[in-house]
Design an enzyme around this catalytic site. Structure first.
Site, PDB file in Angstrom:
ATOM      1  N   TYR A  49      33.468  25.180 -12.910  1.00 26.59           N
ATOM      2  CA  TYR A  49      32.287  24.702 -12.173  1.00 26.59           C
ATOM      3  C   TYR A  49      31.495  25.891 -11.668  1.00 26.59           C
ATOM      4  CZ  TYR A  49      31.302  19.809 -11.539  1.00 26.59           C
ATOM      5  OH  TYR A  49      30.843  18.542 -11.734  1.00 26.59           O
ATOM      6  N   GLU A  51      27.921  25.568 -10.113  1.00 24.38           N
ATOM      7  CA  GLU A  51      26.599  25.155  -9.620  1.00 24.38           C
ATOM      8  C   GLU A  51      25.917  26.342  -8.963  1.00 24.38           C
ATOM      9  OE1 GLU A  51      27.253  21.823  -7.054  1.00 24.38           O
ATOM     10  OE2 GLU A  51      27.417  20.413  -8.713  1.00 24.38           O
ATOM     11  N   ASP A 195       6.329  22.887 -25.296  1.00 16.92           N
ATOM     12  CA  ASP A 195       7.678  22.456 -25.674  1.00 16.92           C
ATOM     13  C   ASP A 195       7.922  22.924 -27.111  1.00 16.92           C
ATOM     14  OD1 ASP A 195       9.919  21.121 -26.537  1.00 16.92           O
ATOM     15  OD2 ASP A 195       9.362  19.184 -25.673  1.00 16.92           O
ATOM     16  N   THR A 221      14.919  23.888 -27.319  1.00  9.41           N
ATOM     17  CA  THR A 221      16.332  23.615 -27.618  1.00  9.41           C
ATOM     18  C   THR A 221      16.894  24.725 -28.499  1.00  9.41           C
ATOM     19  OG1 THR A 221      15.859  22.391 -29.649  1.00  9.41           O
ATOM     20  CG2 THR A 221      15.995  21.096 -27.635  1.00  9.41           C
ATOM     21  N   LYS A 224      18.154  23.226 -32.965  1.00  7.97           N
ATOM     22  CA  LYS A 224      17.288  22.888 -34.098  1.00  7.97           C
ATOM     23  C   LYS A 224      17.083  24.168 -34.917  1.00  7.97           C
ATOM     24  CE  LYS A 224      15.443  18.980 -31.529  1.00  7.97           C
ATOM     25  NZ  LYS A 224      14.279  18.348 -30.876  1.00  7.97           N
ATOM     26  N   ARG A 230      24.270  22.972 -29.073  1.00 11.35           N
ATOM     27  CA  ARG A 230      23.456  21.912 -28.500  1.00 11.35           C
ATOM     28  C   ARG A 230      23.079  22.297 -27.074  1.00 11.35           C
ATOM     29  NH1 ARG A 230      21.937  17.251 -30.349  1.00 11.35           N
ATOM     30  NH2 ARG A 230      22.630  17.904 -32.385  1.00 11.35           N
TER      31      ARG A 230
HETATM   32  C1  LIG Z   1      14.198  17.450 -29.959  1.00 16.03           C
HETATM   33  C2  LIG Z   1      13.115  17.539 -28.942  1.00 16.03           C
HETATM   34  C3  LIG Z   1      13.381  17.515 -27.566  1.00 16.03           C
HETATM   35  C4  LIG Z   1      14.679  17.051 -26.961  1.00 16.03           C
HETATM   36  O1  LIG Z   1      15.809  17.567 -27.318  1.00 16.03           O
HETATM   37  P1  LIG Z   1      17.220  16.905 -26.935  1.00 16.03           P
HETATM   38  O2  LIG Z   1      18.084  18.106 -26.925  1.00 16.03           O
HETATM   39  O3  LIG Z   1      17.511  15.917 -27.984  1.00 16.03           O
HETATM   40  O4  LIG Z   1      17.097  16.290 -25.580  1.00 16.03           O
HETATM   41  C5  LIG Z   1      12.348  17.755 -26.676  1.00 16.03           C
HETATM   42  N1  LIG Z   1      11.116  17.976 -27.113  1.00 16.03           N
HETATM   43  C6  LIG Z   1      10.795  17.961 -28.412  1.00 16.03           C
HETATM   44  C7  LIG Z   1       9.384  18.213 -28.818  1.00 16.03           C
HETATM   45  C8  LIG Z   1      11.793  17.735 -29.370  1.00 16.03           C
HETATM   46  O5  LIG Z   1      11.465  17.680 -30.660  1.00 16.03           O
END
Ligand SMILES: *Cc1c(COP(=O)(O)O)cnc(C)c1O
Length: 408
Positions: A49, A51, A195, A221, A224, A230
């Site tokens: 933990y 935090e 984003d 993220t 991807k 993840r």
């Molecule tokens: C995939 C994605 C997310 C969210 O990702 P998660 O890890 O699945 O919550 C946020 N914004 C965009 C534009 C995405 O394509």
């Protein structure tokens, strides 16, 4: 403690591993994380933990954890050339929620990309909590070019005076001009959130222009195109660092996932190397080759092509829905995602399009020549959509083809 061995689960994981290796993964948001990253995700760090932030924890015993998280932060800042980074977001959607929490009050207005044009559920989709907390208005793409119409974004911004503008998408195959978004946001004194969940790898490799010089906050993220564990991350200007940290914890999360943060540190390190840049270049080339070949076989690509790692095919003229195409392809061992097209008329469970991406196959070492073979598999499968026997034969062929491209 005796090691408990769960045969049932072990068998299921083995089956899933086999599925991942023997199917042709064209799901644009997926990738294969290296074994070293997966090992760290399964390490003893899961027991801790922590935090708070490095040096300011609400738990004892965090000396080593602090070093690990500091390493992740330092590498993340180096990779994206940013002033401040928070690497605790459990996912991309959590990173966005934390960003909203940092920059907005409930009831504030936000301008983001329409879902069917390629926006993400966490950007104010009706069934997402964000739409209940904030007043979302949406921009879409130009009906002719199917690209973002920056003049339209500007006029919507002047009309609605949002407190925050979001630039970034899940199914948009073109370069996003973050500088233009920034000029629009500044003209109405709004914050700009970019984003880069999908394009983080391309941005890291400098193949897509970086939003860092232009945005107040960047979310993304790692799992991807960045090919990591993840999880999510948030970048911002130093001045907003404290806001972002507090919004993440205690704002919307509790303890950080230290095993994921350590795996993120390795992901950022790997992304700093030349090999990663080469991978991203091949990825973009592979995607363009696939789009071009499918186009020459009579498929309509939304916006006419791609600049990044994905594209959407509009199947309307082919007389097949997105969900039908998804299921047909799966029978042939090919994985893709049904997708809305701009100005979609079908329900989200059905969709008129299919989204394809090359991140996962490019990790397996597939090159441009093989993308032509892959285009042929897709075309053949869709043509044989009601012939299960042929689709099963094709599935064997696809699996045999993939044997040349093992996964680490
Ligand atoms: C995939 C994605 C997310 C969210 O990702 P998660 O890890 O699945 O919550 C946020 N914004 C965009 C534009 C995405 O394509």
């Amino acid at each position: 403690m005796d090691t408990f061995y769960d045969h049932q689960l072990a068998q299921l994981i083995e089956q899933e591993e086999h599925r991942q290796y023997t199917t042709l993964n064209l799901i644009a948001s997926e990738n294969y994380a290296p074994a070293a990253i997966r090992a760290i995700s399964g390490s003893v760090l899961t027991n801790k933990y922590a935090e708070g932030t490095p040096g300011k924890r609400f738990y004892s015993g965090c000396r080593i954890i602090d070093e690990i998280e500091t390493l992740a932060i330092t590498r993340c800042k180096k990779l994206f050339e940013c002033e401040y980074a928070n690497v605790q977001a459990h996912s991309g959607a959590q990173a966005n929620m934390a960003a909203y929490c940092a920059f907005l009050k409930p009831g504030d207005t936000v301008l983001s990309m329409d879902f069917s044009a390629g926006g993400h559920i966490s950007h104010g989709y009706s069934a997402n909590l964000s739409s209940q907390l904030y007043k979302f208005t949406f921009y879409t793409v130009d009906p002719e070019t199917e690209r973002i119409d920056y003049q339209k974004v500007d006029s919507l911004a002047q009309q609605h005076r949002p407190k925050l503008i979001i630039a970034g998408a899940s199914s948009y195959s073109r370069i996003i001009d973050f500088e233009k978004f920034s000029a629009i946001a500044r003209s109405i004194n709004a914050f700009l959130l970019t984003d880069i969940a999908h394009i983080a790898g391309l941005v890291a490799a400098k193949i897509h222009p970086s939003p860092v010089p232009f945005a107040d906050c960047v979310t993304g993220t790692l799992h991807k195109t960045l090919r990591g564990p993840r999880g999510g991350f948030i970048l911002c200007k130093e001045a907003y660092g404290h806001l972002v940290d507090r919004a993440t914890m205690p704002g919307i999360q509790g303890g950080p996932l230290m095993q994921q943060i350590a795996a993120k540190a390795l992901c950022f390190e790997l992304a700093l190397h030349d090999e990663f840049k080469k991978y991203q270049q091949q990825l973009v080339s592979n995607t363009a080759t696939l789009a071009c070949e499918l186009q020459s076989r009579g498929y309509r690509i939304v916006s006419g092509g791609t600049d990044n790692h994905l594209f959407v095919i509009d199947l309307t003229e082919k007389g097949i829905t997105g969900v039908e195409a998804e299921r047909t392809l799966e029978k042939a061992g090919i994985l893709a995602t049904r997708s809305s097209i701009p100005f979609e008329t079908k329900r989200p469970m059905i969709c008129s399009g299919i989204r394809l991406g090359a991140a996962a196959v490019s990790t397996r070492g597939v090159g441009d020549a093989e993308m032509l073979i892959i285009a042929n598999y897709i075309d053949e499968a869709l043509k044989k959509k009601s012939d299960d026997t042929s689709l099963a034969l094709l599935k064997d062929e696809v699996a045999a083809f993939l044997e040349q491209f093992p996964v680490e």
